[in-house]
Motif scaffolding. Structure first.
Motif, PDB file in Angstrom:
ATOM      1  N   GLY A   1     -55.900  -5.008  19.874  1.00  0.00           N
ATOM      2  CA  GLY A   1     -56.280  -4.761  20.848  1.00  0.00           C
ATOM      3  C   GLY A   1     -54.533  -3.971  21.704  1.00  0.00           C
ATOM      4  O   GLY A   1     -53.643  -4.294  21.883  1.00  0.00           O
ATOM      5  N   GLY A   2     -53.558  -3.765  19.831  1.00  0.00           N
ATOM      6  CA  GLY A   2     -52.661  -3.183  20.387  1.00  0.00           C
ATOM      7  C   GLY A   2     -52.791  -2.033  20.012  1.00  0.00           C
ATOM      8  O   GLY A   2     -53.229  -1.408  20.497  1.00  0.00           O
ATOM      9  N   TYR A   3     -51.157  -1.240  20.425  1.00  0.00           N
ATOM     10  CA  TYR A   3     -50.965   0.032  20.442  1.00  0.00           C
ATOM     11  C   TYR A   3     -50.534   0.914  19.113  1.00  0.00           C
ATOM     12  O   TYR A   3     -51.428   2.091  18.962  1.00  0.00           O
ATOM     13  N   ALA A   4     -50.267   0.239  18.319  1.00  0.00           N
ATOM     14  CA  ALA A   4     -50.243   1.043  17.328  1.00  0.00           C
ATOM     15  C   ALA A   4     -49.227   2.428  17.558  1.00  0.00           C
ATOM     16  O   ALA A   4     -49.703   3.622  16.867  1.00  0.00           O
ATOM     17  N   PHE A   5     -48.252   2.321  18.318  1.00  0.00           N
ATOM     18  CA  PHE A   5     -47.904   4.335  19.101  1.00  0.00           C
ATOM     19  C   PHE A   5     -46.654   4.626  17.437  1.00  0.00           C
ATOM     20  O   PHE A   5     -46.141   3.228  16.964  1.00  0.00           O
ATOM     21  N   VAL A   6     -47.064   5.795  17.550  1.00  0.00           N
ATOM     22  CA  VAL A   6     -46.427   6.940  16.579  1.00  0.00           C
ATOM     23  C   VAL A   6     -45.192   7.116  17.216  1.00  0.00           C
ATOM     24  O   VAL A   6     -44.859   7.291  18.329  1.00  0.00           O
ATOM     25  N   ILE A   7     -44.215   6.215  16.706  1.00  0.00           N
ATOM     26  CA  ILE A   7     -42.691   6.728  17.519  1.00  0.00           C
ATOM     27  C   ILE A   7     -42.633   8.077  17.645  1.00  0.00           C
ATOM     28  O   ILE A   7     -42.832   9.104  17.154  1.00  0.00           O
ATOM     29  N   PRO A   8     -42.274   8.425  18.911  1.00  0.00           N
ATOM     30  CA  PRO A   8     -42.535   9.803  19.465  1.00  0.00           C
ATOM     31  C   PRO A   8     -41.172  10.336  19.248  1.00  0.00           C
ATOM     32  O   PRO A   8     -40.013   9.843  18.561  1.00  0.00           O
ATOM     33  N   ALA A   9     -40.894  11.780  18.715  1.00  0.00           N
ATOM     34  CA  ALA A   9     -40.626  13.125  18.207  1.00  0.00           C
ATOM     35  C   ALA A   9     -39.568  13.855  19.333  1.00  0.00           C
ATOM     36  O   ALA A   9     -40.266  13.370  20.249  1.00  0.00           O
ATOM     37  N   SER A  10     -38.805  13.901  19.068  1.00  0.00           N
ATOM     38  CA  SER A  10     -37.759  15.060  19.972  1.00  0.00           C
ATOM     39  C   SER A  10     -36.779  16.190  19.687  1.00  0.00           C
ATOM     40  O   SER A  10     -36.857  15.904  18.441  1.00  0.00           O
ATOM     41  N   THR A  11     -36.968  17.306  20.490  1.00  0.00           N
ATOM     42  CA  THR A  11     -35.817  18.629  20.176  1.00  0.00           C
ATOM     43  C   THR A  11     -35.139  18.477  21.541  1.00  0.00           C
ATOM     44  O   THR A  11     -34.822  18.122  22.506  1.00  0.00           O
ATOM     45  N   TYR A  12     -34.046  18.964  20.741  1.00  0.00           N
ATOM     46  CA  TYR A  12     -32.928  18.162  22.158  1.00  0.00           C
ATOM     47  C   TYR A  12     -32.226  20.381  22.358  1.00  0.00           C
ATOM     48  O   TYR A  12     -31.286  20.817  21.431  1.00  0.00           O
ATOM     49  N   HIS A  13     -32.173  21.057  23.665  1.00  0.00           N
ATOM     50  CA  HIS A  13     -31.758  22.193  23.420  1.00  0.00           C
ATOM     51  C   HIS A  13     -30.344  22.323  23.860  1.00  0.00           C
ATOM     52  O   HIS A  13     -29.922  21.188  25.120  1.00  0.00           O
TER      53      HIS A  13
END
Ligand code: TRP
Ligand code: SF4
Length: 446
Positions: free
Chosen positions: A307-319
């Motif tokens: 019952g956990g989320y097991a989130f993949v840590i989200p990536a980001s880009t910066y402009h």
């Protein structure tokens, strides 16, 4: 003094390279070569930084599923700053990404005081139609309003179990006067970013969020909360004595017995291949031949089963942001400093003719010394929006620095291009209203 990024005050960032040392943003140049066909914003250094992008480059290259997620606060006209995000969304869709776009009406209502009706109208008429006009396709696309997305609101509440007031205050400068709805809107943005990974949507999946650097506080907070929500943490460790490397799985939030189950799965699945495990109270050390991907998959499934989320840590880009046409910052309170995507093409052309350039005091001086395109808002329009062709861009630079072309002529060319672009876009924005149902948007135009 170290600068602070404030998502609601649009601080002017004078030196983007500082963001690497001060905030730990990684240079985008490092991952650029991993992309088969990078966007022009990436090649031109406009997208300058990232967090965790390696997995996105890998997904694009190897045609693995990933989500491209973004949010727009529907408070005013969509302009060329928003177009930068929209262009990237459309590009990621062409690279195989699943598009998820949130209209941040909760944030607009809480922080800017707009009514729900205004948010809805601006969201559709300014933002969604522009996105469609810029090429977004309905397949593999989900557009929602925060206020209407129950899973986002539920997840926002849940994320609130991992952040306290002091942390929020330290990040955003919140005080006793800050409205609670404003704070909730921060959690809602976190939920925007993470909710596609819920079992009812895609399940755990790499997600990339392209944003301006001002949004980095939200990204950092969300990445931090995501890892706090997860039950297990996989780490690469090194034996102090022998120097040999091994994996370790920590069950920081795991229910009783879950680690033991993982150990059994490892033995059953990989014991034959010589993988050995050592279970202690809070972690398992794993020795032998198991790949990171195999281990990640196994741990993810165990977490989901509990019952956990097991989130993949989200990536980001910066402009980077464009500067205003009048010099200084682009601001909606200075109409001549920016051009809206819904703007009359002739009025946009006029703004360009009035824009601040890197030209010299007199025509003679400019013929002699050349212009300074690196200080010119018209050049920036070319760089960001007016041409996909790098040779054309280089030609603008050459004509400028050689003094062959004076600003009047150069501006006229840019203005003509802008006029043609907007004429075409206005037509497509009109057509987009008819396409709204394809995107699941139910809207009656007033
Ligand atoms: N806060 C963002 C802005 O002011 C909008 C936003 C809401 C957002 N949710 C998001 C951006 C999720 C990226 C990801 O523009
Ligand atoms: Fe800008 Fe063009 Fe003038 Fe150079 S010639 S300063 S690019 S407007």
């Amino acid at each position: 003094m170290a600068q602070k990024l404030d998502p609601w005050k649009s601080t002017e960032i004078s030196d983007y390279s500082k963001l690497f040392e001060e905030f730990g943003i990684q240079p985008f140049a490092e991952v650029l070569d991993a992309l088969p066909d990078p966007h022009k914003y990436m090649k031109r250094g406009i997208v300058f930084g990232h967090r965790g992008y390696e997995m996105i480059a890998d997904a694009i290259k190897n045609k693995k599923p990933f989500v491209i997620l973004d949010g727009f606060m529907p408070t005013g006209k969509a302009h060329f700053g928003h177009k930068m995000v929209m262009d990237q969304i459309v590009w990621y869709q062409k690279q195989g990404g699943i598009v998820v776009v949130g209209m941040a009406d909760c944030e607009a209502h809480a922080v800017r005081g707009l009514s729900w009706e205004e948010c809805r109208q601006i969201g559709v008429e300014e933002y969604i139609t522009s996105l469609i006009a810029l090429g977004l396709q309905p397949e593999n696309t989900r557009i929602y309003f925060q206020s209407e997305c129950q899973p986002v609101k539920d997840l926002a509440f849940e994320l609130g179990t991992k952040v306290n007031f002091s942390e929020m205050a330290a990040i955003y400068g919140f005080s006793g006067e800050t409205h609670l709805a404003h704070m909730v809107s921060v959690l809602t943005q976190g939920a925007d970013i993470l909710h596609s990974q819920l079992p009812e949507f895609e399940g755990p999946i790499p997600v990339v969020v392209p944003v301006g650097a001002d949004q980095d506080p939200h990204i950092r907070l969300t990445r931090d909360i995501a890892s706090k929500m997860n039950m297990f943490l996989i780490e690469r460790r090194e034996d102090q004595k022998t120097g040999s490397k091994y994996w370790s799985v920590r069950g920081k939030n795991a229910p009783e017995g879950a680690l033991k189950e993982i150990e059994k799965l490892l033995r059953d699945g990989f014991g034959g291949a010589g993988v050995q495990t050592k279970l202690s109270k809070e972690h398992i050390d794993i020795f032998g031949n198991i790949s990171e991907a195999e281990l990640t998959e196994l741990v993810k499934n165990a977490e989901l089963a509990h019952g956990g989320y097991a989130f993949v840590i989200p990536a980001s880009t910066y402009h980077r942001f464009m500067s205003g046409l009048t010099g200084g910052k682009m601001s909606s309170s200075i109409p001549d400093s920016n051009i809206a995507l819904s703007e009359d093409p002739k009025s946009a052309a006029k703004k360009i003719m009035k824009a601040k350039t890197g030209g010299r005091e007199s025509a003679e001086e400019q013929r002699e010394l050349g212009g300074e395109f690196d200080k010119c808002s018209v050049y920036e329009l070319y760089l960001f929006h007016l041409t996909d062709d790098d040779n054309e861009l280089i030609q603008v630079q050459k004509d400028c620095t050689s003094g062959n072309i004076l600003c009047g002529e150069c501006k006229k060319k840019a203005a003509d291009k802008m006029e043609a672009f907007l004429t075409d876009l206005q037509q497509k924005r009109e057509e987009a209203f008819d396409k709204l149902p394809l995107f699941g948007i139910d809207y009656v135009r007033k």
